[in-house]
Design an enzyme around this catalytic site. Structure first.
Site, PDB file in Angstrom:
ATOM      1  N   LYS A  13      39.581  33.975  49.741  1.00 52.19           N
ATOM      2  CA  LYS A  13      40.265  34.914  49.370  1.00 52.19           C
ATOM      3  C   LYS A  13      39.562  36.000  48.464  1.00 52.19           C
ATOM      4  O   LYS A  13      40.031  36.861  48.146  1.00 52.19           O
ATOM      5  CB  LYS A  13      41.481  34.873  48.596  1.00 52.19           C
ATOM      6  CG  LYS A  13      42.813  34.495  49.938  1.00 52.19           C
ATOM      7  CD  LYS A  13      43.680  34.982  49.673  1.00 52.19           C
ATOM      8  CE  LYS A  13      44.726  34.641  48.673  1.00 52.19           C
ATOM      9  NZ  LYS A  13      46.008  35.420  48.691  1.00 52.19           N
ATOM     10  N   ASP A  23      41.776  29.949  44.355  1.00 51.29           N
ATOM     11  CA  ASP A  23      41.166  31.082  45.013  1.00 51.29           C
ATOM     12  C   ASP A  23      39.809  31.223  44.361  1.00 51.29           C
ATOM     13  O   ASP A  23      39.216  30.340  43.557  1.00 51.29           O
ATOM     14  CB  ASP A  23      41.724  32.362  44.269  1.00 51.29           C
ATOM     15  CG  ASP A  23      43.399  32.640  45.308  1.00 51.29           C
ATOM     16  OD1 ASP A  23      43.535  31.803  46.045  1.00 51.29           O
ATOM     17  OD2 ASP A  23      44.116  33.232  44.607  1.00 51.29           O
ATOM     18  N   MET A  36      41.057  46.219  41.994  1.00 60.41           N
ATOM     19  CA  MET A  36      40.458  46.355  43.391  1.00 60.41           C
ATOM     20  C   MET A  36      39.752  47.816  43.559  1.00 60.41           C
ATOM     21  O   MET A  36      40.090  48.084  44.848  1.00 60.41           O
ATOM     22  CB  MET A  36      41.605  45.900  44.276  1.00 60.41           C
ATOM     23  CG  MET A  36      41.636  44.380  44.397  1.00 60.41           C
ATOM     24  SD  MET A  36      43.041  43.701  45.610  1.00 60.41           S
ATOM     25  CE  MET A  36      44.535  44.085  44.430  1.00 60.41           C
TER      26      MET A  36
HETATM   27  N1  SAH Z   1      46.264  37.953  39.994  1.00 61.43           N
HETATM   28  C1  SAH Z   1      44.899  38.761  39.286  1.00 61.43           C
HETATM   29  C2  SAH Z   1      44.361  40.019  40.349  1.00 61.43           C
HETATM   30  C3  SAH Z   1      44.055  39.383  41.600  1.00 61.43           C
HETATM   31  S1  SAH Z   1      43.438  40.755  42.364  1.00 61.43           S
HETATM   32  C4  SAH Z   1      45.239  39.055  38.045  1.00 61.43           C
HETATM   33  O1  SAH Z   1      46.235  39.040  37.308  1.00 61.43           O
HETATM   34  O2  SAH Z   1      44.177  39.603  37.253  1.00 61.43           O
HETATM   35  C5  SAH Z   1      41.779  40.819  42.385  1.00 61.43           C
HETATM   36  C6  SAH Z   1      41.301  41.809  41.404  1.00 61.43           C
HETATM   37  O3  SAH Z   1      41.757  41.819  39.983  1.00 61.43           O
HETATM   38  C7  SAH Z   1      39.632  42.462  41.344  1.00 61.43           C
HETATM   39  O4  SAH Z   1      39.678  43.419  42.501  1.00 61.43           O
HETATM   40  C8  SAH Z   1      39.842  42.857  40.024  1.00 61.43           C
HETATM   41  O5  SAH Z   1      40.269  44.264  40.052  1.00 61.43           O
HETATM   42  C9  SAH Z   1      40.856  42.236  39.148  1.00 61.43           C
HETATM   43  N2  SAH Z   1      40.158  41.246  38.346  1.00 61.43           N
HETATM   44  C10 SAH Z   1      40.305  39.770  38.352  1.00 61.43           C
HETATM   45  N3  SAH Z   1      39.581  39.152  37.598  1.00 61.43           N
HETATM   46  C11 SAH Z   1      39.036  40.221  36.908  1.00 61.43           C
HETATM   47  C12 SAH Z   1      38.013  39.974  35.784  1.00 61.43           C
HETATM   48  N4  SAH Z   1      37.700  38.927  35.282  1.00 61.43           N
HETATM   49  N5  SAH Z   1      37.647  41.441  35.128  1.00 61.43           N
HETATM   50  C13 SAH Z   1      38.040  42.401  35.816  1.00 61.43           C
HETATM   51  N6  SAH Z   1      38.873  42.444  36.857  1.00 61.43           N
HETATM   52  C14 SAH Z   1      39.382  41.371  37.383  1.00 61.43           C
END
Ligand code: SAH
Length: 464
Positions: free
Chosen positions: A268, A246, A381
């Site tokens: 994505k 991704d 998100m």
């Molecule tokens: N599978 C991922 C989530 C994917 S959805 C997980 O477990 O973290 C994408 C959302 O994840 C983003 O909109 C944000 O809210 C969060 N996200 C992903 N990486 C992040 C990071 N390094 N810091 C803060 N939020 C993060």
């Protein structure tokens, strides 16, 4: 070019003895090494200073004698006094190689740093020049190797006859062994004590197909720091033929794969839907059908807002082998960054990780009551709609003084923190730093360390 002054060999010690002269910590360290082998370990010490308890050794509380060297393979001398000198002379007469601990000029051999996955061993030596460096190298190699490597090597050994009978072609045998030693299913079966059954099953499949099988690993890459990845994720990345990742997965993590692995970005990121979910499903199924090992790399944990459910359904429908490697989800990385306990005795009895994006009125009413009752909300998100979400939660009865903490780029060096209340957040005043964000809401948030956070207040506008 520099040449080696030592020649690395594997020295046979089975059925023989390793002698250790001395009873202090140096002797203990060598005893610990020696007991990794099947040799009898005999420690000669008149005064025992270190704690040898729990080690399978024979403690001999008298001076070592010429006769003791008869069945000795190696001797370590940790006694640097007269007794040590006498032992050294006896060893010379008996022709037994000597290691005088920490006295390189008196050593016939050095002990390398050892990685022990019996029957596999890896020795790292610096010829005595830089033992600390050798140990660091060992730690790096350790991290790459499955803890089950030894069990899998023994399994491969035990399969020899059956494999020769079932697979006539040398190439097919090699492919089978490659599959055996890298198969996730075999690894799991070894853990469950079913290694041989799984190895047989794999052999049947190979005999039928005479070719390698494809597999898809759904791997959590963590929040974006390359050292917040599990060791298993790192290993899988190195085994993969193709890495399908991704947008949010950082380059440093993708780089951990084999140099010659194919890399496919399926986008994505918010606003860049370069591949539809259906196209991703089709892609991973097709790659696995080609016999490839596919690492499907997702940010955070693959099972959290990663649409893993759809990918797994597609793989099951196509009958393709898969397994899932968990990762540090961003909300937990955010909790770590800010020392925020998402559960806290007497304050928060649980946490709810939810997506703000796409939440409807019923969701918001539900969360408002959960947060009101003390649960910690971790919203994914939600950055671009933070104020709206806060307003809706207030409308559904959440108290405006409920603490809020936001982490942009959790787990990364460029993280940015914001803290305040739901009431302040509802007023649309936050000028966030770039990057994905987690929004925490709940009373436990106040127990975190938000000292570095920008204040969320209607009149404060800032970038971190
Ligand atoms: N599978 C991922 C989530 C994917 S959805 C997980 O477990 O973290 C994408 C959302 O994840 C983003 O909109 C944000 O809210 C969060 N996200 C992903 N990486 C992040 C990071 N390094 N810091 C803060 N939020 C993060």
């Amino acid at each position: 070019m520099a040449r080696l002054d030592t020649f690395p060999v594997s020295f046979k010690v089975a059925g023989r003895a390793i002698l250790i002269v001395g009873g202090d910590d140096e002797a203990l360290a060598k005893a610990r090494l020696a007991v990794k082998t099947s040799a009898r370990v005999r420690v000669f010490a008149e005064t025992v200073e270190a704690d040898f308890s729990g080690l399978e050794i024979e403690m001999v509380e008298r001076p070592v004698e010429a006769a003791d060297f008869a069945d000795a393979a190696l001797v370590f001398i940790a006694d640097h006094g007269a007794e040590g000198e006498r032992a050294h002379a006896l060893a010379k007469v008996a022709g037994v190689p000597v290691n005088e601990v920490d006295v390189p000029e008196k050593c016939d051999f050095y002990t390398p740093a050892i990685i022990d996955r019996a029957p596999i061993s890896i020795a790292i030596s610096s010829e005595g020049a830089a033992p600390v460096l050798a140990r660091l190298v060992r730690a790096q190699i350790e991290a790459l190797l499955s803890p089950r490597l030894g069990a899998i090597a023994r399994l491969a050994g035990a399969m020899r006859d059956k494999v020769s009978a079932a697979l006539a072609d040398g190439g097919a045998r090699r492919r089978y062994y490659e599959a055996l030693v890298t198969s996730a299913a075999v690894e799991a079966a070894v853990d469950a004590g079913q290694g041989e059954a799984e190895a047989d099953r794999l052999l049947d499949a190979h005999a039928a197909a005479e070719s390698g099988e494809g597999v898809v690993w759904l791997i959590g890459a963590g929040p974006g720091a390359e050292d917040l990845l599990t060791l298993r994720a790192q290993r899988r990345l190195q085994e993969a033929d193709v890495i399908v990742h991704d947008q949010l997965v950082p380059a440093a993590v993708i780089e951990m794969g084999r140099r010659d692995a194919e890399r496919i970005s399926v986008g994505k990121a918010k606003g860049h839907h370069s591949f539809s979910q259906a196209q991703i499903n089709t892609l991973i199924v097709r790659l696995a059908r080609e016999g490839k090992k596919v690492a499907r790399l997702k940010s955070g944990d693959p099972m959290v807002f990663g649409r893993a459910g759809e990918e797994v359904a597609a793989l099951r429908k196509a009958g393709i082998a898969y397994s899932i490697v968990p990762g540090v989800t961003s909300a937990l990385a955010a909790a770590a960054d800010t020392a925020t306990p998402v559960t806290l005795r007497k304050v928060s009895s649980g946490f709810v990780f939810a997506t703000a994006h796409g939440a409807d009125n019923t969701d918001l009413a539900h969360w408002a009551s959960l947060a009101q009752s003390g649960l910690t909300l971790g919203l994914y998100m939600g950055k671009s709609i933070a104020a709206t979400v806060a307003g809706d939660l207030l409308a559904h009865g959440l108290s405006p003084v409920t603490p809020v903490g936001i982490v942009v780029n959790a787990g990364r060096a460029d993280k940015a923190l914001y803290s305040g209340t739901v009431g302040a957040m509802a007023q649309d005043a936050i000028d966030f730093a770039d990057g994905p964000a987690i929004i925490f809401i709940g009373h436990a948030v106040a127990s975190g360390d938000w000292a570095q956070a920008a204040e969320i207040a209607p009149d404060v506008k800032r970038t971190a």
